[in-house]
Design an enzyme around this catalytic site. Sequence first.
Site, PDB file in Angstrom:
ATOM      1  N   CYS A 279     105.373  23.208  78.175  1.00 59.88           N
ATOM      2  CA  CYS A 279     106.019  22.405  77.131  1.00 59.88           C
ATOM      3  C   CYS A 279     106.151  23.171  75.818  1.00 59.88           C
ATOM      4  O   CYS A 279     105.153  23.656  75.281  1.00 59.88           O
ATOM      5  CB  CYS A 279     105.207  21.133  76.908  1.00 59.88           C
ATOM      6  SG  CYS A 279     105.748  20.129  75.511  1.00 59.88           S
TER       7      CYS A 279
ATOM      8  N   TYR B 275     117.884  20.196  73.955  1.00 65.99           N
ATOM      9  CA  TYR B 275     117.756  18.968  74.734  1.00 65.99           C
ATOM     10  C   TYR B 275     118.988  18.088  74.573  1.00 65.99           C
ATOM     11  O   TYR B 275     119.409  17.411  75.517  1.00 65.99           O
ATOM     12  CB  TYR B 275     116.502  18.189  74.305  1.00 65.99           C
ATOM     13  CG  TYR B 275     115.216  18.802  74.792  1.00 65.99           C
ATOM     14  CD1 TYR B 275     114.627  18.384  75.985  1.00 65.99           C
ATOM     15  CD2 TYR B 275     114.571  19.796  74.067  1.00 65.99           C
ATOM     16  CE1 TYR B 275     113.447  18.943  76.437  1.00 65.99           C
ATOM     17  CE2 TYR B 275     113.393  20.364  74.520  1.00 65.99           C
ATOM     18  CZ  TYR B 275     112.831  19.933  75.694  1.00 65.99           C
ATOM     19  OH  TYR B 275     111.660  20.492  76.151  1.00 65.99           O
TER      20      TYR B 275
END
Length: 343
Positions: free
Chosen positions: A48, A179
């Site tokens: 992450c 994203y």
Amino acid sequence: MSDGNSGYVTGGEYNRDSNYIPDRITADGSGGWPVEAGRYRLVVARACPWANRAVIVRRLLGLEKVISMGMCGPTHDERSWTFDLDPGGRDPVLGYERLQEAFLARFPDYDRGITVPTIVDVPTGQVVTNDFAQMTLDLSIEWTAFHRDGAPDLYPEALREEMDDVMQRVYTEVNNGVYRCGFAGDQAAYDTAYARLFTALDWLTERLSTRRFLMGGSITEADVRLFTTLVRFDAVYHGHFKCNRQKLSEMPVLWAYARDLFQTPGFGDTIDFPQIKEHYYVVHADINPTQVIPQGPDTANWLTPHGREELGGAPFGDGTPPGPPSADETVPADSGPGGLGHR
């Protein structure tokens, strides 16, 4: 930061859920969570980018012996990140199988995303905060009593106003911008997101063409925040998220800047490329239904000379680099540059 939702593309423009637990651990303990050595556990996943920030900052400041670190595996289900890398699938300090357990221990009806990084209060097993942006700043400004000798000032007071503006733009346009491209639900949303991302990368190219780091001659938290997106760009975002005007390795200034950071102790030695790829290509099944993990790209080029020393400055200013990571926090050799194996 991903919370385990089974579907990431919901139509139109992607909007990140930014409602985190705002509690802070402070030197004066005014919010109920005082700075205290050995009390807290930082829970992360190497995959992450948001958690990667906390891993890097903790290491640069030398807080490893003060704040322990739990490591989740690279994938998760709809419920939570899990400790499947640990013997028996349980975190050895918290005893949990799922990070979700720490959230429910404090908030029994918690129904939001279970995200990393998270700081957990070890005595109670309860979540303290998952506010990733404030968390790393507090490691710099609230934990100074425990910083190592030679630790860098990652949030210099004289630069904070400008730095906050730079970090905000990096967050909205780059960290979250990739994203916004990847989770766009229609062509118009994607086209807009793509234009915004590369406009920002062009701005960063111009800024970094005359200075070694984002705020000048030394590393700050702004560089940490940009690095964790850039290091994932060619391996994941270029293909998986359709951020494909160019690869990072085709943008000379940003590529050299990213390699400069990668080769600095505390940055590249936190990066596990196989875990990064496994996370994105397996968890985002609505984008990659086959869950096939690509073999490339070859990451050995991260170790090539970058030439950024010519711009002057020193990564740690008047300070010193951190020492090598402990054995239990060292990325396996076959997971770094050139390592193409999968877990």
